[in-house]
Design a protein around this motif. Sequence first.
Motif, PDB file in Angstrom:
ATOM      1  N   GLU A   1      -7.528   9.285  11.754  1.00 15.86           N
ATOM      2  CA  GLU A   1      -6.295   8.637  11.359  1.00 15.86           C
ATOM      3  C   GLU A   1      -5.654   9.391  10.201  1.00 15.86           C
ATOM      4  O   GLU A   1      -6.332   9.773   9.262  1.00 15.86           O
ATOM      5  CB  GLU A   1      -6.642   7.222  10.903  1.00 15.86           C
ATOM      6  N   GLN A   2      -4.369   9.591  10.302  1.00 18.09           N
ATOM      7  CA  GLN A   2      -3.670  10.353   9.268  1.00 18.09           C
ATOM      8  C   GLN A   2      -2.706   9.421   8.562  1.00 18.09           C
ATOM      9  O   GLN A   2      -2.078   8.578   9.202  1.00 18.09           O
ATOM     10  CB  GLN A   2      -2.852  11.426   9.959  1.00 18.09           C
ATOM     11  N   GLY A   3      -2.577   9.580   7.266  1.00 17.05           N
ATOM     12  CA  GLY A   3      -1.600   8.773   6.547  1.00 17.05           C
ATOM     13  C   GLY A   3      -0.196   9.176   6.945  1.00 17.05           C
ATOM     14  O   GLY A   3       0.049  10.321   7.293  1.00 17.05           O
ATOM     15  N   PRO A   4       0.745   8.222   6.901  1.00 14.21           N
ATOM     16  CA  PRO A   4       2.114   8.581   7.299  1.00 14.21           C
ATOM     17  C   PRO A   4       2.771   9.565   6.327  1.00 14.21           C
ATOM     18  O   PRO A   4       3.744  10.210   6.687  1.00 14.21           O
ATOM     19  CB  PRO A   4       2.852   7.240   7.297  1.00 14.21           C
TER      20      PRO A   4
ATOM     21  N   ASP B   1      -9.165   9.866   1.638  1.00 17.89           N
ATOM     22  CA  ASP B   1      -8.251   9.106   2.494  1.00 17.89           C
ATOM     23  C   ASP B   1      -7.270   8.309   1.640  1.00 17.89           C
ATOM     24  O   ASP B   1      -6.095   8.193   1.978  1.00 17.89           O
ATOM     25  CB  ASP B   1      -9.038   8.153   3.400  1.00 17.89           C
ATOM     26  N   LEU B   2      -7.785   7.757   0.546  1.00 19.05           N
ATOM     27  CA  LEU B   2      -6.892   7.025  -0.360  1.00 19.05           C
ATOM     28  C   LEU B   2      -5.829   7.962  -0.915  1.00 19.05           C
ATOM     29  O   LEU B   2      -4.658   7.609  -1.019  1.00 19.05           O
ATOM     30  CB  LEU B   2      -7.694   6.412  -1.515  1.00 19.05           C
ATOM     31  N   PHE B   3      -6.249   9.168  -1.263  1.00 12.87           N
ATOM     32  CA  PHE B   3      -5.282  10.132  -1.786  1.00 12.87           C
ATOM     33  C   PHE B   3      -4.250  10.475  -0.726  1.00 12.87           C
ATOM     34  O   PHE B   3      -3.084  10.686  -1.034  1.00 12.87           O
ATOM     35  CB  PHE B   3      -5.988  11.418  -2.236  1.00 12.87           C
ATOM     36  N   GLU B   4      -4.712  10.551   0.509  1.00 11.66           N
ATOM     37  CA  GLU B   4      -3.770  10.900   1.572  1.00 11.66           C
ATOM     38  C   GLU B   4      -2.708   9.812   1.725  1.00 11.66           C
ATOM     39  O   GLU B   4      -1.538  10.111   1.940  1.00 11.66           O
ATOM     40  CB  GLU B   4      -4.540  11.091   2.877  1.00 11.66           C
ATOM     41  N   LEU B   5      -3.137   8.559   1.567  1.00 17.09           N
ATOM     42  CA  LEU B   5      -2.156   7.473   1.609  1.00 17.09           C
ATOM     43  C   LEU B   5      -1.205   7.566   0.426  1.00 17.09           C
ATOM     44  O   LEU B   5      -0.016   7.318   0.536  1.00 17.09           O
ATOM     45  CB  LEU B   5      -2.881   6.130   1.534  1.00 17.09           C
TER      46      LEU B   5
ATOM     47  N   ILE C   1      -6.568  17.349  -0.995  1.00 18.82           N
ATOM     48  CA  ILE C   1      -7.156  18.170  -2.044  1.00 18.82           C
ATOM     49  C   ILE C   1      -6.072  18.638  -3.020  1.00 18.82           C
ATOM     50  O   ILE C   1      -6.148  18.391  -4.210  1.00 18.82           O
ATOM     51  CB  ILE C   1      -7.850  19.400  -1.430  1.00 18.82           C
ATOM     52  N   THR C   2      -5.085  19.309  -2.504  1.00 24.35           N
ATOM     53  CA  THR C   2      -4.032  19.838  -3.376  1.00 24.35           C
ATOM     54  C   THR C   2      -2.926  18.801  -3.450  1.00 24.35           C
ATOM     55  O   THR C   2      -1.934  18.864  -2.728  1.00 24.35           O
ATOM     56  CB  THR C   2      -3.501  21.150  -2.809  1.00 24.35           C
ATOM     57  N   VAL C   3      -3.101  17.854  -4.373  1.00 27.26           N
ATOM     58  CA  VAL C   3      -2.320  16.636  -4.310  1.00 27.26           C
ATOM     59  C   VAL C   3      -0.892  16.754  -4.849  1.00 27.26           C
ATOM     60  O   VAL C   3       0.024  16.189  -4.283  1.00 27.26           O
ATOM     61  CB  VAL C   3      -3.055  15.488  -5.021  1.00 27.26           C
ATOM     62  N   SER C   4      -0.709  17.454  -5.980  1.00 26.55           N
ATOM     63  CA  SER C   4       0.614  17.543  -6.632  1.00 26.55           C
ATOM     64  C   SER C   4       1.270  16.172  -6.754  1.00 26.55           C
ATOM     65  O   SER C   4       2.417  15.984  -6.373  1.00 26.55           O
ATOM     66  CB  SER C   4       1.574  18.449  -5.845  1.00 26.55           C
ATOM     67  N   TYR C   5       0.543  15.217  -7.256  1.00 28.03           N
ATOM     68  CA  TYR C   5       1.032  13.834  -7.223  1.00 28.03           C
ATOM     69  C   TYR C   5       1.698  13.428  -8.539  1.00 28.03           C
ATOM     70  O   TYR C   5       2.670  12.703  -8.554  1.00 28.03           O
ATOM     71  CB  TYR C   5      -0.131  12.908  -6.902  1.00 28.03           C
ATOM     72  N   HIS C   6       1.154  13.874  -9.637  1.00 26.93           N
ATOM     73  CA  HIS C   6       1.693  13.442 -10.928  1.00 26.93           C
ATOM     74  C   HIS C   6       2.947  14.239 -11.263  1.00 26.93           C
ATOM     75  O   HIS C   6       3.067  15.404 -10.900  1.00 26.93           O
ATOM     76  CB  HIS C   6       0.655  13.626 -12.022  1.00 26.93           C
ATOM     77  N   ARG C   7       3.848  13.580 -11.936  1.00 29.07           N
ATOM     78  CA  ARG C   7       5.070  14.237 -12.385  1.00 29.07           C
ATOM     79  C   ARG C   7       5.323  13.816 -13.830  1.00 29.07           C
ATOM     80  O   ARG C   7       4.892  12.730 -14.227  1.00 29.07           O
ATOM     81  CB  ARG C   7       6.273  13.793 -11.546  1.00 29.07           C
ATOM     82  N   PRO C   8       6.020  14.639 -14.598  1.00 21.06           N
ATOM     83  CA  PRO C   8       6.401  14.167 -15.924  1.00 21.06           C
ATOM     84  C   PRO C   8       7.143  12.839 -15.793  1.00 21.06           C
ATOM     85  O   PRO C   8       8.013  12.721 -14.915  1.00 21.06           O
ATOM     86  CB  PRO C   8       7.336  15.265 -16.438  1.00 21.06           C
ATOM     87  N   SER C   9       6.779  11.867 -16.577  1.00 19.80           N
ATOM     88  CA  SER C   9       7.320  10.501 -16.608  1.00 19.80           C
ATOM     89  C   SER C   9       6.664   9.573 -15.592  1.00 19.80           C
ATOM     90  O   SER C   9       7.075   8.423 -15.500  1.00 19.80           O
ATOM     91  CB  SER C   9       8.838  10.443 -16.419  1.00 19.80           C
ATOM     92  N   GLY C  10       5.681   9.979 -14.889  1.00 20.80           N
ATOM     93  CA  GLY C  10       4.997   9.048 -14.000  1.00 20.80           C
ATOM     94  C   GLY C  10       4.323   9.765 -12.860  1.00 20.80           C
ATOM     95  O   GLY C  10       3.671  10.787 -13.054  1.00 20.80           O
ATOM     96  N   VAL C  11       4.488   9.198 -11.674  1.00 25.72           N
ATOM     97  CA  VAL C  11       3.958   9.858 -10.492  1.00 25.72           C
ATOM     98  C   VAL C  11       5.097  10.104  -9.528  1.00 25.72           C
ATOM     99  O   VAL C  11       6.203   9.609  -9.702  1.00 25.72           O
ATOM    100  CB  VAL C  11       2.851   9.030  -9.807  1.00 25.72           C
ATOM    101  N   PHE C  12       4.793  10.856  -8.496  1.00 22.32           N
ATOM    102  CA  PHE C  12       5.837  11.270  -7.585  1.00 22.32           C
ATOM    103  C   PHE C  12       6.499  10.092  -6.889  1.00 22.32           C
ATOM    104  O   PHE C  12       7.696   9.975  -6.807  1.00 22.32           O
ATOM    105  CB  PHE C  12       5.243  12.220  -6.554  1.00 22.32           C
ATOM    106  N   GLN C  13       5.699   9.211  -6.356  1.00 20.47           N
ATOM    107  CA  GLN C  13       6.213   8.128  -5.512  1.00 20.47           C
ATOM    108  C   GLN C  13       5.238   6.976  -5.616  1.00 20.47           C
ATOM    109  O   GLN C  13       4.039   7.194  -5.785  1.00 20.47           O
ATOM    110  CB  GLN C  13       6.279   8.650  -4.076  1.00 20.47           C
TER     111      GLN C  13
END
Lengths: 368, 221
Positions: free
Chosen positions: B70-73, A141-145, A151-163
């Motif tokens: 509940e779904q994250g925005p 749930d934290l990851f979703e926020l 699961i398939t997050v694709s969150y990290h980017r070169p130079s930091g994180v996505f957002q």
Amino acid sequence: MTLQSEPVIVNVGPQHPSTHGVLRMRVAFDGETVTDAEMIIGYLHRGSEKLAEERTFTQVITLTDRMDYVAAMTNNQAYVLSVEKLAGIEPMPRGVYLRMISAELQRIASHLMAVGFLLQDLGALATPLMYMFREREDILDLFELMCGARITVSYHRPSGVFQDVPDEFWGRLRQFLDGMPAHIDEYERLISGNEIVLSRMRGVGVLDPDVMVNASITGPMLRAGGVDWDLRHRAPYEFYDRVSFDRPIMDESDNYARYLVRVYEMREALKIVEQCVEQIEPGPVRDPDVPFVLRPPVGESYVGIEGPKGELGFYLVSDGGISPYRCKVRPPSLLNLTLLREMVIGLPMADMIVTFGTVDVNMGEVDR
Amino acid sequence: MIGLGLFKGLLVTLIAAIRGPVTVQYPDRKVGLPGAAKDAGLSLPRFLVKRPRDAARAAVGMATVEDLVEQGPRFRGQDFNWYEDRCTGCASCAKFCPLGIIKIVTSSSGKQTAEGEVYDVDVFDIDIGRCMFCGICVEVCPYDALDMGSDFERAQYERQALVIPVDELRRKKNTPSTWFRPQLESAGYDPHAGEELTWDAAGRHEQPSEEQLTERWVDER
Ligand code: SF4
Ligand code: SF4
């Protein structure tokens, strides 16, 4: 006088649920005892390394999600660090902290899966696994926020994180950090002292530390054999030199030690997250000057990180183009699997499955 | 003492049994009489009088209410949101999709703007049967014309039905996910509430300049 019976060859898998994926084990049994075992892998091969060669450096992040699919954040992290080294990108401090927070949460989630399925292998069907899944769900749930995917997050980017994470995240993270130690105590009450667990796991599947070092075993498995090898401590990447944590080391090198190391590591991961939350400061999470289509200079880079299962490394070669010329992964699961044969010979069938559970492999990563 | 560990473990399961479930029943949750009355928006006595049949069903445990986790925005879901008036048909999204599943056909419209000629987009099909919801198409769109949605129930009987055709994208109410739209997040926008957003709210307002765009895309690093 012992009677030798005709060896019976049994194929365990590839779809057997207790094989943690699609591993096939061809096992020779003498009665109930394993006399030989052969691991047959490749059922989940998707050619990720080859696919990476025709995708841009940023697009490859989506492929790394699918390698070790129960620990996507650490895969992202290892890959992104390697790209940063290749292209000479300086990451943003806030981005680095967010990467560490997500990676440590992912470590907890991965260890929860490992411990949960280990118990499943022991025959404690479903109930203990659901305790682990309860907390893993909180992490997801934290990851979703954080990034909109679980699961398939694709969150990290070169130079930091996505957002940057939303404000709501910090409150939820605090809740999780406050609640989790009690939950780990709960697992320990449930499992660690349980006589059945002890008698089934103590002294089973013992490996010699020297053999493990020679076979390039890394991660909790190696630390359960008394070898103090943790890349976060030995070769700190990101800001791991700014946080303090203990490295749980056990000497027994048996199944029980491997289980305990994972439980202790969860506690340590919580400590790291706690310190990251203290140290993180507002600022940009990503360098806007880093383009989406990277063209790193000709060269090569290797970065290994301490993933939940061991040393996870990405070796990238650039020929100056927009996609890697070669992308080689060092998957901890595959290398940890290599000693399984030595561990299971002489064990009964039921213990073989448990021993396999304590190695904690992920077939997505083994086959890629 | 032998058996103490077992006993401790059993105590944990016992406590968990008393504590009640943490799971959510999806898509419907069974409710009793009070729950069904609450779902109907009536007080219990009025519910009994006004809807005796529903009340009887609820009393024997047959009433269900819809329940969603509940779904994250930021949830990256299946219904893409597309602002046709902002889309220039540049096909960046199609080019940078790692799977190449966005199909775009454009034709010359003859309309000239300060930024150059605008294309008419004739076909803009997204084959979500192969989409992995990475959000890269949203990230690369230079005009913020594409957004992720938050829907996730799209089981179909045929593969072809999984393709979102351009007409559906045109017709659809745009409720973009806040993935890559931080200004929506700070405004407290909830995509699940179903409130439609125009591009003025959904897009980023600081449009990149020509140089910034060139720099961003063709940087010879
Ligand atoms: S979300 Fe990813 S896979 Fe899906 S259309 Fe966009 S870029 Fe392609
Ligand atoms: S990148 Fe944006 S503007 Fe370009 S075709 Fe895709 S949706 Fe339209």
